[in-house]
Enzyme design. Structure first.
Site, PDB file in Angstrom:
ATOM      1  N   LYS A  47       0.813  -1.207   0.000  1.00  0.00           N
ATOM      2  CA  LYS A  47       0.000   0.000   0.000  1.00  0.00           C
ATOM      3  C   LYS A  47       0.849   1.261   0.000  1.00  0.00           C
ATOM      4  O   LYS A  47       0.354   2.359  -0.218  1.00  0.00           O
ATOM      5  CB  LYS A  47      -0.893   0.025   1.256  1.00  0.00           C
ATOM      6  CG  LYS A  47      -1.801  -1.126   1.415  1.00  0.00           C
ATOM      7  CD  LYS A  47      -2.510  -1.013   2.793  1.00  0.00           C
ATOM      8  CE  LYS A  47      -3.094  -2.317   3.178  1.00  0.00           C
ATOM      9  NZ  LYS A  47      -3.501  -2.306   4.625  1.00  0.00           N
ATOM     10  N   GLU A 103       7.760   2.369  -5.847  1.00  0.00           N
ATOM     11  CA  GLU A 103       7.821   2.057  -4.416  1.00  0.00           C
ATOM     12  C   GLU A 103       7.959   3.333  -3.607  1.00  0.00           C
ATOM     13  O   GLU A 103       8.563   4.306  -4.059  1.00  0.00           O
ATOM     14  CB  GLU A 103       9.056   1.198  -4.122  1.00  0.00           C
ATOM     15  CG  GLU A 103       8.790  -0.282  -4.001  1.00  0.00           C
ATOM     16  CD  GLU A 103       8.064  -0.673  -2.729  1.00  0.00           C
ATOM     17  OE1 GLU A 103       7.381   0.163  -2.112  1.00  0.00           O
ATOM     18  OE2 GLU A 103       8.182  -1.845  -2.359  1.00  0.00           O
ATOM     19  N   ASP A 104       7.453   3.292  -2.397  1.00  0.00           N
ATOM     20  CA  ASP A 104       7.678   4.434  -1.503  1.00  0.00           C
ATOM     21  C   ASP A 104       9.074   4.359  -0.897  1.00  0.00           C
ATOM     22  O   ASP A 104       9.777   5.359  -0.817  1.00  0.00           O
ATOM     23  CB  ASP A 104       6.607   4.501  -0.408  1.00  0.00           C
ATOM     24  CG  ASP A 104       6.439   3.190   0.344  1.00  0.00           C
ATOM     25  OD1 ASP A 104       6.750   2.122  -0.220  1.00  0.00           O
ATOM     26  OD2 ASP A 104       6.013   3.223   1.510  1.00  0.00           O
ATOM     27  N   ASP A 107      14.253  -0.504   1.498  1.00  0.00           N
ATOM     28  CA  ASP A 107      14.820  -0.584   2.842  1.00  0.00           C
ATOM     29  C   ASP A 107      15.756  -1.798   2.896  1.00  0.00           C
ATOM     30  O   ASP A 107      16.895  -1.731   2.425  1.00  0.00           O
ATOM     31  CB  ASP A 107      13.640  -0.674   3.814  1.00  0.00           C
ATOM     32  CG  ASP A 107      14.006  -0.512   5.264  1.00  0.00           C
ATOM     33  OD1 ASP A 107      15.169  -0.729   5.615  1.00  0.00           O
ATOM     34  OD2 ASP A 107      13.126  -0.192   6.081  1.00  0.00           O
ATOM     35  N   LYS A 135      16.996   3.656   1.816  1.00  0.00           N
ATOM     36  CA  LYS A 135      17.794   3.527   3.056  1.00  0.00           C
ATOM     37  C   LYS A 135      18.903   2.525   2.771  1.00  0.00           C
ATOM     38  O   LYS A 135      18.823   1.362   3.180  1.00  0.00           O
ATOM     39  CB  LYS A 135      16.922   2.971   4.190  1.00  0.00           C
ATOM     40  CG  LYS A 135      16.144   3.997   4.980  1.00  0.00           C
ATOM     41  CD  LYS A 135      15.478   3.288   6.162  1.00  0.00           C
ATOM     42  CE  LYS A 135      14.624   4.223   6.971  1.00  0.00           C
ATOM     43  NZ  LYS A 135      13.858   3.488   8.016  1.00  0.00           N
ATOM     44  N   PHE A 156      12.896   5.981  11.977  1.00  0.00           N
ATOM     45  CA  PHE A 156      11.562   5.493  11.660  1.00  0.00           C
ATOM     46  C   PHE A 156      10.746   6.609  11.040  1.00  0.00           C
ATOM     47  O   PHE A 156      10.248   7.483  11.730  1.00  0.00           O
ATOM     48  CB  PHE A 156      10.874   4.906  12.884  1.00  0.00           C
ATOM     49  CG  PHE A 156       9.871   3.872  12.473  1.00  0.00           C
ATOM     50  CD1 PHE A 156      10.225   2.537  12.422  1.00  0.00           C
ATOM     51  CD2 PHE A 156       8.609   4.252  12.040  1.00  0.00           C
ATOM     52  CE1 PHE A 156       9.324   1.592  11.969  1.00  0.00           C
ATOM     53  CE2 PHE A 156       7.702   3.313  11.582  1.00  0.00           C
ATOM     54  CZ  PHE A 156       8.066   1.978  11.547  1.00  0.00           C
TER      55      PHE A 156
HETATM   56  C1  PRP Z   1       7.056  -1.424   2.908  1.00  0.00           C
HETATM   57  C2  PRP Z   1       7.294  -0.496   1.729  1.00  0.00           C
HETATM   58  C3  PRP Z   1       8.025  -1.365   0.762  1.00  0.00           C
HETATM   59  C4  PRP Z   1       8.805  -2.282   1.664  1.00  0.00           C
HETATM   60  C5  PRP Z   1      10.240  -1.859   1.715  1.00  0.00           C
HETATM   61  O1  PRP Z   1       5.954  -2.242   2.630  1.00  0.00           O
HETATM   62  O2  PRP Z   1       6.083  -0.015   1.189  1.00  0.00           O
HETATM   63  O3  PRP Z   1       7.166  -2.115  -0.046  1.00  0.00           O
HETATM   64  O4  PRP Z   1       8.222  -2.208   2.963  1.00  0.00           O
HETATM   65  O5  PRP Z   1      10.931  -2.607   2.649  1.00  0.00           O
HETATM   66  P1  PRP Z   1      12.038  -3.676   2.294  1.00  0.00           P
HETATM   67  O6  PRP Z   1      13.002  -3.031   1.308  1.00  0.00           O
HETATM   68  O7  PRP Z   1      12.686  -3.912   3.644  1.00  0.00           O
HETATM   69  O8  PRP Z   1      11.375  -4.877   1.750  1.00  0.00           O
HETATM   70  P2  PRP Z   1       5.228  -3.147   3.734  1.00  0.00           P
HETATM   71  O9  PRP Z   1       5.691  -4.560   3.598  1.00  0.00           O
HETATM   72  O10 PRP Z   1       5.354  -2.505   5.088  1.00  0.00           O
HETATM   73  O11 PRP Z   1       3.736  -3.044   3.215  1.00  0.00           O
HETATM   74  P3  PRP Z   1       2.909  -1.697   2.892  1.00  0.00           P
HETATM   75  O12 PRP Z   1       3.405  -1.168   1.573  1.00  0.00           O
HETATM   76  O13 PRP Z   1       1.498  -2.172   2.836  1.00  0.00           O
HETATM   77  O14 PRP Z   1       3.167  -0.706   4.022  1.00  0.00           O
END
Ligand code: PRP
Length: 184
Positions: A47, A103-104, A107, A135, A156
């Protein structure tokens, strides 16, 4: 203007609405230059992409299409499980398509490492990644974005799609959450 109940949980603002708007337009301009005539398919990773997707496609007036996939590896936790789960799959065939994955945040890299392989296995012609936030110091998988809005410190951060416990996505800016919110 009085602070909202969301604003009150923010320690400090990292990127204002204006900062984000300006950077998104720069990214949109770069992608436009690189993809003219290619009919790319923007694939938003839900999301977290919700606000960025809406803005980047408007900042990039290409003949393009949009699609979404929903993946989650955090659930309500602050640490990645390392195992992304598709919770809503693509709604169309991507064979032969040039995908621009939106992607937002990049990480640990687990989500995009998994998705890049998934899309290539589905027959995509190319997978290009645009992330608003990166990041790099948290990376666990060898994956890089092609377009990056901002490199963020290992704090965070919430807002503009980024959540904590599914909240704060609707903040129009990005800020650092007060530690007492996630330590309680
Ligand atoms: C978050 C974000 C990315 C992902 C990045 O999604 O939107 O998709 O984590 O993290 P990573 O590089 O450590 O994989 P999340 O799984 O929290 O779901 P969301 O998009 O519904 O918040």
């Amino acid at each position: 203007m009085a602070k909202s109940e969301l604003d009150r949980d923010i320690l400090r603002v990292l990127y204002s609405e204006d900062d984000i708007r300006a950077r998104v337009q720069e990214l949109g301009d770069q992608i436009y230059e690189d993809f003219q005539g290619k009919n790319p398919l923007f694939v938003g990773v839900l999301k977290g992409c919700c606000l960025f997707m809406a803005d980047i496609i408007r900042a990039c007036q290409l003949k393009s299409e949009i699609e979404f996939i929903a993946v989650s590896s955090y659930g309500n936790a602050t640490e990645s499980s390392g195992k992304p789960q598709i919770t809503r799959d693509l709604g169309q065939d991507v064979t032969g398509r040039d995908l621009i994955v939106v992607e937002d945040i990049l990480d640990s890299g687990n989500t995009l490492y998994f998705l890049a392989r998934y899309f290539m296995a589905k027959g995509a012609n190319s997978v290009t990644i645009v992330t608003l936030f990166d990041k790099p110091e948290r990376r666990e998988k060898p994956i890089k974005a092609d377009y990056i809005g901002f490199q963020v410190p290992n704090e965070f951060v919430v807002g503009y799609g980024l959540d904590y416990g599914q909240r704060y996505r609707n903040l129009p800016y990005v800020g650092v959450l007060k530690p007492e919110i996630y330590e309680q």
